[in-house]
Write a protein that holds these residues in place. Structure first.
Motif, PDB file in Angstrom:
ATOM      1  N   UNK A 150      -6.625  25.607  17.756  1.00 27.78           N
ATOM      2  CA  UNK A 150      -6.009  26.498  17.083  1.00 27.78           C
ATOM      3  C   UNK A 150      -4.732  26.967  17.717  1.00 27.78           C
ATOM      4  N   UNK A 151      -4.120  26.079  18.725  1.00 24.38           N
ATOM      5  CA  UNK A 151      -2.817  26.332  19.168  1.00 24.38           C
ATOM      6  C   UNK A 151      -2.548  27.433  20.045  1.00 24.38           C
ATOM      7  N   UNK A 175     -18.677  31.533  18.202  1.00 27.22           N
ATOM      8  CA  UNK A 175     -17.829  30.445  17.858  1.00 27.22           C
ATOM      9  C   UNK A 175     -16.079  30.498  17.773  1.00 27.22           C
ATOM     10  N   UNK A 176     -15.791  31.648  17.455  1.00 27.12           N
ATOM     11  CA  UNK A 176     -14.163  32.163  17.581  1.00 27.12           C
ATOM     12  C   UNK A 176     -13.699  32.023  18.894  1.00 27.12           C
ATOM     13  N   UNK A 177     -14.520  32.805  19.887  1.00 28.42           N
ATOM     14  CA  UNK A 177     -14.066  32.787  21.046  1.00 28.42           C
ATOM     15  C   UNK A 177     -13.854  31.527  21.826  1.00 28.42           C
ATOM     16  N   UNK A 178     -14.996  30.774  21.724  1.00 27.11           N
ATOM     17  CA  UNK A 178     -14.942  29.421  22.296  1.00 27.11           C
ATOM     18  C   UNK A 178     -13.825  28.484  21.574  1.00 27.11           C
ATOM     19  N   UNK A 179     -13.700  28.281  20.261  1.00 29.10           N
ATOM     20  CA  UNK A 179     -12.807  27.388  19.867  1.00 29.10           C
ATOM     21  C   UNK A 179     -11.282  27.920  19.997  1.00 29.10           C
ATOM     22  N   UNK A 180     -11.021  29.074  19.956  1.00 24.01           N
ATOM     23  CA  UNK A 180      -9.768  29.763  20.111  1.00 24.01           C
ATOM     24  C   UNK A 180      -9.064  29.730  21.628  1.00 24.01           C
ATOM     25  N   UNK A 181     -10.244  29.985  22.554  1.00 29.30           N
ATOM     26  CA  UNK A 181      -9.797  30.227  23.912  1.00 29.30           C
ATOM     27  C   UNK A 181     -10.206  29.092  24.913  1.00 29.30           C
ATOM     28  N   UNK A 182     -11.106  28.439  24.533  1.00 29.88           N
ATOM     29  CA  UNK A 182     -11.782  27.217  25.300  1.00 29.88           C
ATOM     30  C   UNK A 182     -11.023  25.852  24.972  1.00 29.88           C
ATOM     31  N   UNK A 183     -10.512  25.698  23.681  1.00 28.63           N
ATOM     32  CA  UNK A 183      -9.975  24.368  23.352  1.00 28.63           C
ATOM     33  C   UNK A 183      -8.377  24.774  22.693  1.00 28.63           C
ATOM     34  N   UNK A 184      -7.789  23.778  22.645  1.00 26.94           N
ATOM     35  CA  UNK A 184      -6.344  24.018  21.891  1.00 26.94           C
ATOM     36  C   UNK A 184      -6.442  23.626  20.572  1.00 26.94           C
ATOM     37  N   UNK A 214       0.999  31.388  22.462  1.00 23.24           N
ATOM     38  CA  UNK A 214       1.222  32.384  23.498  1.00 23.24           C
ATOM     39  C   UNK A 214       1.590  31.457  24.603  1.00 23.24           C
ATOM     40  N   UNK A 215       2.854  30.990  24.768  1.00 19.52           N
ATOM     41  CA  UNK A 215       3.302  30.056  25.854  1.00 19.52           C
ATOM     42  C   UNK A 215       3.339  30.690  26.976  1.00 19.52           C
ATOM     43  N   UNK A 216       2.787  29.906  28.172  1.00 13.99           N
ATOM     44  CA  UNK A 216       2.923  30.650  29.405  1.00 13.99           C
ATOM     45  C   UNK A 216       1.700  31.184  29.871  1.00 13.99           C
ATOM     46  N   UNK A 217       0.536  31.419  28.887  1.00 13.40           N
ATOM     47  CA  UNK A 217      -0.519  32.016  29.250  1.00 13.40           C
ATOM     48  C   UNK A 217      -1.761  31.030  29.198  1.00 13.40           C
TER      49      UNK A 217
END
Length: 335
Positions: A127-128, A116-125, A133-136
């Motif tokens: 959690x910002x 759940x944490x990986x999907x929400x943090x890295x597949x959606x915006x 991490x601007x530019x990534x």
């Protein structure tokens, strides 16, 4: 068994959170089989042309998942994901800045049941990630099996998911100019079998493929620990050496996916079901380990960098565990 029903009067916001999580759980557990059934139902109906045209498109588009996929920023920014985030809630924490001129391999721990944490943090915006991490641009690796499901493959590509094979990750890490963050749940599906509340086990002792990948491309390594990932589901007891664990391990070897027997709460009651518990998840992104490009690393070089990564992950866990109510005498268990 006494069933603990949810109150009749629940704020609309919480109902929307539950609906968002229900959609996410359905997509994770059942959408791929549904898409396969839909493909064949259309094929053997008067709408057969839809499946034929899709099959032609699929043939032309076959290599797209291993060529960076087809991430859709609009989908990643949908308000739906904010409700998913707030259900638990989920938070992304940055410890240091990451240079957008570099490429990164982020090792995500632990896998948990449904990451759940990986999907929400890295597949959606939700959690910002892009603000922290601007530019990534983040890409989460997923079992290649799921990219063979018609229709479903297109949906998961839009979220920034790519197959978890070397070619797919290498394509992203070869890009000039940096700015790519490949997120790998290092323990994989097998680690899900050790996902129990209160347990902090990571399958890492013999996992060196992601280390070699980083060295071959000169991508910096970043340890990531997701506190609370193992708390959102209960799992039937399956210690190593039991018949259940033996069966699960063998099925994982045959099918490539693990089958943890997990449960939590339902939609309208809190006693049983496949909906996760409302437990907070905090994903902490650690300090990067600088990696020099080495296309043919020796076994000693791999071992040295692997040990450095283990030390950084351990330090990350130790520095943040007290904030999340983990006893001081609790340490990471490396399997």
């Amino acid at each position: 068994m006494k069933i603990n029903f949810a109150p009749a009067h629940i704020p609309l916001k919480r109902r929307l959170q539950t609906a968002a999580v229900l959609k996410w759980v359905f997509c994770f557990l059942a959408l791929a089989p549904c898409c396969i059934v839909l493909f064949f139902c259309l094929l053997f109906s008067r709408f057969w042309l839809v499946s034929v045209l899709y099959a032609a498109w699929w043939y032309v588009d076959w290599d797209t998942p291993s060529r960076g996929g087809r991430k859709a920023p609009l989908l990643c920014r949908m308000p739906l994901w904010n409700y998913l985030r707030d259900y638990f809630p989920i938070q992304l924490v940055k410890t240091v800045d990451l240079d957008p001129r570099q490429n990164y391999v982020l090792g995500f721990h632990p896998h948990g049941i449904l990451v759940a944490g990986a999907f929400t943090n890295f597949c959606t915006q939700a959690t910002g990630f892009s603000k922290l991490f601007p530019g990534l641009e983040s890409y989460l690796l997923m079992l290649p099996l799921w990219f063979r499901a018609p229709f479903f493959r297109d949906y998961i590509m839009c979220a920034g998911l790519v197959p978890s094979d070397k070619d797919s990750a290498s394509y992203l890490l070869r890009r000039e100019g940096g700015g790519n963050a490949v997120v790998i749940a290092v323990g994989g599906a097998l680690e899900a079998l050790d996902s129990h509340p209160g347990q902090h086990s990571v399958l890492l002792a013999n996992k060196k493929g992601f280390i070699k990948l980083a060295m071959e491309h000169g991508a910096h390594l970043v340890p990531v620990y997701s506190f609370g990932e193992n708390e959102v589901y209960d799992q039937v007891s399956n210690p190593r050496g039991t018949w259940l664990r033996w069966l699960q391990d063998h099925l994982q070897c045959i099918m490539g996916i693990s089958l943890p027997l997990f449960h939590a709460r339902g939609i309208f009651q809190y006693s049983f079901g496949l909906m996760p518990y409302r437990k907070p998840i905090t994903t902490v992104v650690g300090r990067p380990i600088k990696v020099e490009r080495n296309e043919k690393p020796s076994a000693e070089e791999l071992d040295a960098l692997h040990q450095m990564y283990v030390d950084e992950l351990t330090q990350l866990f130790e520095e943040h565990k007290s904030i999340h109510g983990i006893p001081e005498d609790t340490h990471l268990d490396f399997l």
